[in-house]
Design a protein around this motif. Structure first.
Motif, PDB file in Angstrom:
ATOM      1  N   ASN A 340       0.994  -1.174  -0.016  1.00  0.00           N
ATOM      2  CA  ASN A 340      -0.303   0.032   0.013  1.00  0.00           C
ATOM      3  C   ASN A 340       0.848   1.126  -0.033  1.00  0.00           C
ATOM      4  O   ASN A 340       0.577   2.093  -0.743  1.00  0.00           O
ATOM      5  CB  ASN A 340      -0.833   0.025   1.357  1.00  0.00           C
ATOM      6  N   PHE A 391      -2.219   3.435  -1.687  1.00  0.00           N
ATOM      7  CA  PHE A 391      -3.046   3.928  -0.796  1.00  0.00           C
ATOM      8  C   PHE A 391      -2.592   5.467  -0.834  1.00  0.00           C
ATOM      9  O   PHE A 391      -1.433   5.825  -0.337  1.00  0.00           O
ATOM     10  CB  PHE A 391      -2.578   3.481   1.043  1.00  0.00           C
ATOM     11  N   LEU A 394      -2.396   8.830   4.200  1.00  0.00           N
ATOM     12  CA  LEU A 394      -1.384   8.242   5.204  1.00  0.00           C
ATOM     13  C   LEU A 394      -2.062   7.498   6.240  1.00  0.00           C
ATOM     14  O   LEU A 394      -3.411   7.617   6.505  1.00  0.00           O
ATOM     15  CB  LEU A 394      -0.745   9.458   5.864  1.00  0.00           C
ATOM     16  N   MET A 405      -2.011   0.784  12.012  1.00  0.00           N
ATOM     17  CA  MET A 405      -3.072  -0.153  12.390  1.00  0.00           C
ATOM     18  C   MET A 405      -3.738  -0.922  11.482  1.00  0.00           C
ATOM     19  O   MET A 405      -4.624  -0.750  11.308  1.00  0.00           O
ATOM     20  CB  MET A 405      -3.887   0.954  13.205  1.00  0.00           C
TER      21      MET A 405
ATOM     22  N   TYR B  27      -9.359   9.948  11.713  1.00  0.00           N
ATOM     23  CA  TYR B  27      -9.218   8.611  11.157  1.00  0.00           C
ATOM     24  C   TYR B  27     -10.475   8.009  10.382  1.00  0.00           C
ATOM     25  O   TYR B  27     -11.299   8.046  11.269  1.00  0.00           O
ATOM     26  CB  TYR B  27      -8.639   7.706  12.054  1.00  0.00           C
ATOM     27  N   HIS B  29     -11.835   4.619   8.121  1.00  0.00           N
ATOM     28  CA  HIS B  29     -11.964   3.330   7.812  1.00  0.00           C
ATOM     29  C   HIS B  29     -13.404   2.649   7.219  1.00  0.00           C
ATOM     30  O   HIS B  29     -14.217   2.888   7.694  1.00  0.00           O
ATOM     31  CB  HIS B  29     -11.214   2.385   8.504  1.00  0.00           C
ATOM     32  N   PHE B  36      -7.275  -1.675   1.798  1.00  0.00           N
ATOM     33  CA  PHE B  36      -6.705  -0.700   2.390  1.00  0.00           C
ATOM     34  C   PHE B  36      -6.673  -0.960   3.951  1.00  0.00           C
ATOM     35  O   PHE B  36      -7.338  -1.263   4.747  1.00  0.00           O
ATOM     36  CB  PHE B  36      -7.989   0.690   2.531  1.00  0.00           C
ATOM     37  N   THR B  37      -5.063  -1.149   4.125  1.00  0.00           N
ATOM     38  CA  THR B  37      -4.832  -2.023   5.414  1.00  0.00           C
ATOM     39  C   THR B  37      -5.011  -1.276   6.549  1.00  0.00           C
ATOM     40  O   THR B  37      -5.164  -2.100   7.583  1.00  0.00           O
ATOM     41  CB  THR B  37      -3.179  -2.379   5.190  1.00  0.00           C
ATOM     42  N   ALA B  38      -5.045   0.156   6.713  1.00  0.00           N
ATOM     43  CA  ALA B  38      -5.270   0.661   7.706  1.00  0.00           C
ATOM     44  C   ALA B  38      -6.071   1.950   7.623  1.00  0.00           C
ATOM     45  O   ALA B  38      -6.509   2.248   6.388  1.00  0.00           O
ATOM     46  CB  ALA B  38      -3.974   1.131   8.458  1.00  0.00           C
ATOM     47  N   ALA B  39      -6.771   2.306   8.709  1.00  0.00           N
ATOM     48  CA  ALA B  39      -7.714   3.564   8.657  1.00  0.00           C
ATOM     49  C   ALA B  39      -6.663   4.692   7.962  1.00  0.00           C
ATOM     50  O   ALA B  39      -5.661   4.763   8.155  1.00  0.00           O
ATOM     51  CB  ALA B  39      -8.219   4.069  10.041  1.00  0.00           C
ATOM     52  N   ALA B  40      -7.438   5.345   7.312  1.00  0.00           N
ATOM     53  CA  ALA B  40      -6.732   6.807   6.714  1.00  0.00           C
ATOM     54  C   ALA B  40      -6.598   7.929   7.698  1.00  0.00           C
ATOM     55  O   ALA B  40      -7.710   7.967   8.337  1.00  0.00           O
ATOM     56  CB  ALA B  40      -7.140   7.134   5.492  1.00  0.00           C
ATOM     57  N   ALA B  41      -5.548   8.407   8.048  1.00  0.00           N
ATOM     58  CA  ALA B  41      -5.253   9.786   8.680  1.00  0.00           C
ATOM     59  C   ALA B  41      -5.535  11.030   7.733  1.00  0.00           C
ATOM     60  O   ALA B  41      -4.639  11.125   6.777  1.00  0.00           O
ATOM     61  CB  ALA B  41      -4.284   9.726   9.599  1.00  0.00           C
TER      62      ALA B  41
END
Lengths: 509, 119
Positions: A340, A391, A394, A405, B27, B29, B36-41
């Motif tokens: 990503n 992605f 950030l 996370m 954040y 998600h 999309f591996t993590a929540a976006a900030a």
């Protein structure tokens, strides 16, 4: 009386270590050694410290010089014979990029802090052992730089690892772990690095890199590994010795030490997420999977170790069960995350080819086909359509380990992201796991200072708001060091060297 | 548990909202879309209307997902900081109760990722 010209080994050790210490009289000992009491660790008798190796500085120089001679001869011949052309595939070198960026600076950090301990422990036997380790760590840092410098001439991304270590988002993971230990007291540091990292987890770090190197034709790195191996054995023994020493000295020490073991097992284990993905994805030929390595080196070997240590009252680190459950997911989740965000990384990522996908299915029968193959097939489709997935923003980071996370609730719902939140003085703090949440809540004062790379970009402290600005701040050359492997300058050079037909190369390698 | 230290421990909240130049961190998600591996900030002004999240902020990350075009905002279930949440699209993030370092998740019961795999 006849005077013996030479002292025996034991006597030499006595003279060159214990004989070097004295009780101060001009200043009180507590002022001369200000750091070794505030943690609450009670040492009744420093002479109870037993150095299992009884290494003295003169024999230390002799051994190390012999090893250096061999290593540098191999490095020279590797360079003269263009050894980099013999590795299994250009993709393999990305494992070395991760090593020089993420591990070599840790060697240097360890060198600095063992030097600090080598001054500040009250017992001279312990001080000398730390001094030797400090020199080892500097030597490892130096030999790694020299070994990998040949690759730096031919591949991108390895040109400024120490600068990157202090700035780049994923390198804040090993950096913040080490700095957590270095800013603690000396007993916490030595429990963290000598025991939790070097004893409990070291095989999980070194085996993937060194056997990985052997399986992928990288003789230079294998030779470095051999050169470091006897030092690592000594460091492991130091780790075990210091734990036994501390718990034997006073019963009050036990709960403190167990707390340190719990904390630093989890901290160090989180750093190994980077190794798990390296092992399963960056190595074209993998000697064993992360899950297999975890079962052998952690579940079996450390299970046996903690059985032995139970007579001291110590138990397995807290959340070992979570780490074991994660072993079937860890590498896939971490590799996905770097896939990503590889536009902001100083190495390349790619989708596994069919052979690798089948290997992953075989090694991860419970998880790969169900959860990760569909994801990768989707990404391969997108690549074919010319829309390689990135992605475009950030990620949220864990306040403790600083990893995006992406970990999930592997014990209950493996596709549900694992998130914990703590409130402290009116602000929210997000963590990725119970392990990281406990660490935060035990010392919130420490972790609210975390230099979280994503938030630092938002605060304007990383060169600007655009990706290009941030990459410049990282000293990362855009379009060379970062992005997808297929089509990268590294990939093109590799194809030219090997005379591979570019037409045959698909987007999925 | 208080930190164990030699002297007074200086409190530095590195991510106090004042450090974000008028923005707050949010954040976001999409549950069950873990490619999309993590929540976006995001750093966002608290006065931003919630509607702008739907029109600009969320698509900037998630629009590349093959299921995105099937997404219907009126069928979405929202969770704000672990509580069920019904947004008012006409008012600001702040007036919707979205604060600094809030986590906003949206759930699409009919869209469960590529091939129903949660990706």
């Amino acid at each position: 009386m006849a005077v013996k010209k030479k002292l025996n080994m034991r006597k030499r050790y006595e003279v060159l270590t214990r004989g070097m210490g004295w009780d101060t009289t001009y200043q009180p000992m507590d002022k001369v050694f200000p750091y070794d009491k505030f943690e609450g660790i009670k040492i009744k008798d420093w002479s109870g410290w037993e150095d299992p190796f009884r290494l003295t500085v003169d024999s230390y120089w002799k051994y190390q010089a012999e090893k250096e001679k061999k290593l540098y001869a191999i490095i020279d011949s590797f360079a003269q014979n263009n050894g980099h052309l013999n590795v299994s595939d250009g993709r393999y070198v990305n494992a070395l990029k991760l090593f020089i960026q993420g591990v070599t600076p840790l060697e240097y950090g360890a060198h600095r802090h063992y030097a600090h301990l080598g001054r500040h422990f009250r017992g001279e036997g312990t001080r000398v052992a730390c001094q030797m380790q400090s020199i080892d760590e500097l030597r490892h840092c130096q030999t790694q730089l020299h070994t990998l410098s040949h690759y730096n001439k031919h591949f991108n991304g390895m040109h400024d690892p120490f600068h990157m270590f202090d700035r780049v988002w994923y390198l804040s993971v090993p950096k913040s772990y080490f700095e957590d230990a270095m800013t603690a007291g000396p007993f916490e540091f030595i429990t963290s690095i000598s025991f939790s990292f070097e004893y409990v987890l070291t095989n999980l770090l070194f085996v993937p890199f060194m056997s990985g190197a052997a399986y992928n034709g990288d003789m230079a790195t294998v030779t470095f590994g051999f050169s470091a191996q006897s030092d690592e054995a000594r460091h492991m023994t130091l780790g075990l010795e210091i734990i036994k020493f501390m718990v034997e000295q006073h019963e009050d020490n036990l709960p403190i030490i167990q707390g340190y073991i719990d904390k630093h097992f989890w901290r160090a284990y989180r750093v190994l997420a980077l190794i798990a993905m390296m092992q399963d994805y960056m190595l074209p030929n993998s000697p064993m999977s992360w899950n297999e390595a975890w079962q052998i080196y952690y579940v079996e070997n450390m299970g046996a170790l903690f059985n032995d240590l139970s007579r001291y009252g110590l138990r397995m680190p807290k959340y070992s069960d979570v780490a074991t459950a994660e072993a079937e997911h860890l590498s896939h989740q971490t590799w996905s995350d770097f896939y990503n965000f590889t536009h902001a990384a100083s190495f390349h990522t790619w989708m596994p080819d069919d052979r690798k996908m089948d290997w992953l299915s075989e090694k991860y029968p419970n998880t790969f086909d169900k959860h990760y193959r569909p994801r990768f097939e989707q990404w391969r489709e997108m690549e074919k359509a010319g829309e390689r997935h990135y992605f475009k923003g950030l990620p949220q980071l864990c306040q403790t380990c600083q990893i995006p996370m992406f970990f999930t609730e592997v014990m209950s719902d493996p596709m549900k992201i694992s998130r914990r939140v703590s409130m402290y003085k009116g602000d929210r703090y997000h963590t990725c796991s119970d392990g990281c949440k406990d660490i935060f809540e035990n010392e919130p004062e420490k972790f609210i200072q975390a230099w979280l790379p994503v938030h630092q970009i938002f605060q304007g402290n990383c060169g600007g708001a655009d990706l290009s600005d941030v990459l410049k701040y990282y000293h990362l050359n855009e379009g060379e060091d970062n992005m997808e492997y297929v089509g990268s300058p590294d990939h093109k050079r590799w194809q030219e060297w090997k005379g591979e037909d570019k037409q045959d190369e698909t987007a999925t390698g | 548990m208080a930190i164990n230290s030699l002297g007074d421990y200086v409190h530095i909240n590195k991510d106090a909202v004042e450090n974000f130049h008028g923005n707050q961190v949010v954040y976001i998600h999409w549950d069950n879309h873990n490619m999309f591996t993590a929540a976006a900030a995001f750093p966002l002004p608290p006065e931003m209307p919630f509607g702008a999240l739907l029109e600009e902020v969320i698509p900037s990350i998630f629009a590349s997902h093959p299921e995105y075009e099937k997404l219907k905002w009126d069928k979405v279930k929202w969770i704000l900081d672990d509580e069920d949440f019904i947004p008012n699209t006409g008012v600001s993030l702040k007036d919707n109760g979205i604060g600094h370092k809030s986590l906003l998740r949206f759930i699409t019961p009919e869209l469960t990722g590529v091939g129903g795999s949660g990706n």
